[in-house]
Design a protein around this motif. Structure first.
Motif, PDB file in Angstrom:
ATOM      1  N   UNK A 184       0.873  -1.224  -0.090  1.00  0.00           N
ATOM      2  CA  UNK A 184      -0.108  -0.076   0.081  1.00  0.00           C
ATOM      3  C   UNK A 184       0.721   1.279  -0.135  1.00  0.00           C
ATOM      4  N   UNK A 185       2.109   0.979   0.315  1.00  0.00           N
ATOM      5  CA  UNK A 185       3.003   2.108   0.178  1.00  0.00           C
ATOM      6  C   UNK A 185       3.476   2.720  -1.281  1.00  0.00           C
ATOM      7  N   UNK A 186       2.775   3.549  -1.936  1.00  0.00           N
ATOM      8  CA  UNK A 186       2.796   3.895  -3.070  1.00  0.00           C
ATOM      9  C   UNK A 186       3.922   4.965  -3.587  1.00  0.00           C
ATOM     10  N   UNK A 187       4.973   5.519  -2.514  1.00  0.00           N
ATOM     11  CA  UNK A 187       6.014   6.308  -2.993  1.00  0.00           C
ATOM     12  C   UNK A 187       7.041   5.619  -3.275  1.00  0.00           C
ATOM     13  N   UNK A 188       7.904   6.308  -3.887  1.00  0.00           N
ATOM     14  CA  UNK A 188       9.328   5.572  -4.452  1.00  0.00           C
ATOM     15  C   UNK A 188      10.250   5.940  -3.498  1.00  0.00           C
ATOM     16  N   UNK A 189       9.933   6.688  -2.406  1.00  0.00           N
ATOM     17  CA  UNK A 189      10.931   7.151  -1.235  1.00  0.00           C
ATOM     18  C   UNK A 189      11.079   5.962  -0.491  1.00  0.00           C
ATOM     19  N   UNK A 228      12.183  -4.325  -5.868  1.00  0.00           N
ATOM     20  CA  UNK A 228      11.234  -4.655  -6.914  1.00  0.00           C
ATOM     21  C   UNK A 228       9.775  -4.828  -6.614  1.00  0.00           C
ATOM     22  N   UNK A 229       8.990  -4.055  -7.122  1.00  0.00           N
ATOM     23  CA  UNK A 229       7.507  -3.959  -6.986  1.00  0.00           C
ATOM     24  C   UNK A 229       6.848  -5.279  -7.424  1.00  0.00           C
ATOM     25  N   UNK A 230       7.374  -6.000  -8.586  1.00  0.00           N
ATOM     26  CA  UNK A 230       7.055  -6.924  -9.242  1.00  0.00           C
ATOM     27  C   UNK A 230       7.377  -8.375  -8.210  1.00  0.00           C
ATOM     28  N   UNK A 231       8.343  -8.466  -7.474  1.00  0.00           N
ATOM     29  CA  UNK A 231       8.517  -9.648  -6.609  1.00  0.00           C
ATOM     30  C   UNK A 231       7.364  -9.291  -5.437  1.00  0.00           C
ATOM     31  N   UNK A 232       7.204  -7.962  -4.977  1.00  0.00           N
ATOM     32  CA  UNK A 232       6.525  -7.676  -3.880  1.00  0.00           C
ATOM     33  C   UNK A 232       5.173  -8.158  -4.238  1.00  0.00           C
ATOM     34  N   UNK A 251      14.423  -8.257   2.540  1.00  0.00           N
ATOM     35  CA  UNK A 251      15.820  -7.799   2.018  1.00  0.00           C
ATOM     36  C   UNK A 251      16.730  -9.047   1.190  1.00  0.00           C
ATOM     37  N   UNK A 252      16.493 -10.185   1.923  1.00  0.00           N
ATOM     38  CA  UNK A 252      17.159 -11.491   1.314  1.00  0.00           C
ATOM     39  C   UNK A 252      16.588 -11.874   0.015  1.00  0.00           C
ATOM     40  N   UNK A 253      15.104 -11.530  -0.117  1.00  0.00           N
ATOM     41  CA  UNK A 253      14.405 -12.019  -1.189  1.00  0.00           C
ATOM     42  C   UNK A 253      14.509 -10.843  -2.446  1.00  0.00           C
ATOM     43  N   UNK A 254      15.096  -9.629  -2.064  1.00  0.00           N
ATOM     44  CA  UNK A 254      15.493  -8.635  -3.174  1.00  0.00           C
ATOM     45  C   UNK A 254      14.216  -7.779  -3.242  1.00  0.00           C
ATOM     46  N   UNK A 255      13.281  -7.917  -2.323  1.00  0.00           N
ATOM     47  CA  UNK A 255      12.118  -6.901  -2.371  1.00  0.00           C
ATOM     48  C   UNK A 255      12.444  -5.622  -1.946  1.00  0.00           C
ATOM     49  N   UNK A 256      13.247  -5.316  -0.692  1.00  0.00           N
ATOM     50  CA  UNK A 256      13.526  -4.275  -0.386  1.00  0.00           C
ATOM     51  C   UNK A 256      15.366  -4.094  -0.169  1.00  0.00           C
ATOM     52  N   UNK A 257      15.600  -2.914  -0.221  1.00  0.00           N
ATOM     53  CA  UNK A 257      17.058  -2.584  -0.454  1.00  0.00           C
ATOM     54  C   UNK A 257      17.742  -3.018   1.006  1.00  0.00           C
ATOM     55  N   UNK A 258      18.587  -3.981   0.873  1.00  0.00           N
ATOM     56  CA  UNK A 258      19.402  -4.131   2.052  1.00  0.00           C
ATOM     57  C   UNK A 258      20.324  -3.246   2.677  1.00  0.00           C
ATOM     58  N   UNK A 259      21.031  -2.621   1.510  1.00  0.00           N
ATOM     59  CA  UNK A 259      21.979  -1.548   2.094  1.00  0.00           C
ATOM     60  C   UNK A 259      21.252  -0.374   2.886  1.00  0.00           C
TER      61      UNK A 259
END
Length: 156
Positions: free
Chosen positions: A7-12, A103-107, A84-92
């Motif tokens: 539901x979080x639509x921002x790219x921030x 990745x919104x596609x993986x999400x 983060x391990x699945x690559x959905x959010x940035x681990x850095x």
């Protein structure tokens, strides 16, 4: 966490502490009414009363919300590390206590496997990711201070 990020639509980015607070209120949506709001935020109070109605449920009684919030912290942080391990959010960014969607596609792939949220939960997420996103996290009128879930006395 996945439902909130969907539901979080921002790219921030969103701060980890803010996301943890949102997750708590998704678990206990009736507690949103206990967030201290200013007089100028009467419209938000009305939204909470109308769309996130407080029900008297004796089995949902929380005596110490701050203690419960701290008890679920390991699960929340574990969920974020898993995302983060699945690559959905940035681990850095996660290492900097910030969460941003990679990745919104993986999400979308993972979130489509869950059953739909109730109307109350969906309303809670909409309110949290809109009004409570623009509210400062720190300071006297910050989200930490208003919810009293995290210590805010020493924030800059």
């Amino acid at each position: 966490m996945l439902q909130i990020l969907t539901h979080f639509k921002r790219d921030e980015y969103v701060e980890t502490e803010r996301l943890r607070i949102w997750d708590f209120y998704l678990l206990f949506p009736d507690k949103i009414s206990s967030i201290k709001l200013k007089r100028s935020e009467n419209d938000i109070k009305e939204l909470i009363k109308t769309h996130i109605r407080k029900e008297n449920n004796p089995y949902d009684l929380l005596l110490d919300t701050r203690k419960i919030f701290e008890k679920i912290k390991p699960f929340q942080l574990g969920a974020l590390k898993c995302l983060a391990s699945y690559g959905i959010i940035n681990k850095d960014y996660l290492a900097l206590n910030k969460v941003t969607i990679v990745s919104k596609d993986i999400l979308a792939t993972y979130s489509s496997k869950f059953e739909p949220l109730s109307v109350k939960e969906s309303n809670a997420i909409s309110l949290l990711t809109s009004h409570f996103y623009y509210m400062s996290l720190y300071g006297v009128d910050g989200l930490k201070d208003r919810t009293q879930l995290l210590e805010s006395k020493y924030d800059a």
